[in-house]
Design an enzyme around this catalytic site. Structure first.
Site, short mmCIF file in Angstrom:
data_model
loop_
_atom_site.label_atom_id
_atom_site.label_comp_id
_atom_site.label_asym_id
_atom_site.label_seq_id
_atom_site.Cartn_x
_atom_site.Cartn_y
_atom_site.Cartn_z
N CYS A 77 0.83 -1.20 0.00
CA CYS A 77 0.00 0.00 0.00
C CYS A 77 0.87 1.26 0.00
O CYS A 77 1.61 1.49 -0.95
CB CYS A 77 -1.00 -0.04 1.16
SG CYS A 77 -2.34 1.16 1.00
N HIS A 175 -3.82 -5.08 -0.25
CA HIS A 175 -3.39 -5.64 1.04
C HIS A 175 -3.45 -7.17 0.95
O HIS A 175 -4.52 -7.75 1.12
CB HIS A 175 -4.30 -5.14 2.16
CG HIS A 175 -4.12 -3.70 2.45
ND1 HIS A 175 -3.19 -3.23 3.34
CD2 HIS A 175 -4.74 -2.60 1.94
CE1 HIS A 175 -3.24 -1.91 3.38
NE2 HIS A 175 -4.17 -1.50 2.53
N GLU A 177 -2.50 -9.33 3.06
CA GLU A 177 -2.87 -9.90 4.36
C GLU A 177 -4.38 -9.81 4.60
O GLU A 177 -4.89 -10.44 5.53
CB GLU A 177 -2.09 -9.20 5.48
CG GLU A 177 -2.57 -7.82 5.87
CD GLU A 177 -2.22 -6.68 4.91
OE1 GLU A 177 -2.59 -5.53 5.23
OE2 GLU A 177 -1.60 -6.93 3.86
#
Length: 193
Positions: A77, A175, A177
């Site tokens: 990001c 993202h 994750e």
């Protein structure tokens, strides 16, 4: 394997730590230059405003350390955006790893882009095992235009770089994750570099 997450006061750290713990690794959070340089893999996270984030990196000297790293580095990001030449956000000079300037989405689309978007990566080995046009989770108002370092794209009012790579440096706007099984696979791919 020693995974170090660069700690410079940028948000989004806990979800990244949990992402690696789900894969069976215990990442270390550190702002220590020696510890970062000795890591097997380095994660450069970031959520927030580019200008204040770069100010923190300069104050800690990490703005000199990060571009000199030789091991695989993954910017996520804002981390990816700060590895670019610069950003319109706060008229910020970046780390200059990726040869592109980050710009703001225009008012033709809802800003910020929040949610799932398809990621197109026809030839990128970094995405091995991730279906082309798989959905990944994004939250951002600024983006990297298409450039020589683009390895994956998304479309939001225009086609833009959603992943960049140059040598040992990788960057993703989404993202991983928070991107379910596909994001987890991408983190595994990074660890296997």
């Amino acid at each position: 394997m020693k995974i170090v997450i660069i700690d410079y006061g940028a948000g989004n750290i806990q979800s990244i730590i949990f992402g690696f713990k789900r894969l069976g690794y215990e990442p270390v959070l550190s702002s220590n230059a020696d510890e970062i340089q000795l890591a097997d893999k380095v994660i450069f996270p970031g959520v927030g405003e580019a200008g204040s984030a770069m100010k923190k990196l300069r104050e800690s000297g990490l703005d000199k350390i990060i571009p000199s790293l030789k091991q695989p580095v993954l910017g996520i990001c804002l981390g990816m955006q700060l590895m670019c030449n610069g950003s319109e956000e706060g008229d910020t000079k970046g780390l200059g790893v990726f040869n592109v300037n980050v710009v703001r989405f225009n008012n033709e689309v809802k800003v910020p882009q929040i949610g799932w978007n398809q990621v197109s990566h026809p030839e990128a080995p970094f995405f091995n095992g991730v279906k082309n046009n798989e959905y990944m989770y994004l939250v951002h108002s600024y983006y990297a235009p298409l450039c020589e370092n683009t390895i994956a794209t998304a479309d939001y009012g225009r086609k833009y770089s959603v992943a960049l790579q140059k040598g040992n440096f990788y960057g993703v706007q989404f993202h991983p994750e928070k991107s379910s099984i596909a994001g987890e696979r991408l983190l595994k791919n990074f660890l296997n570099l």
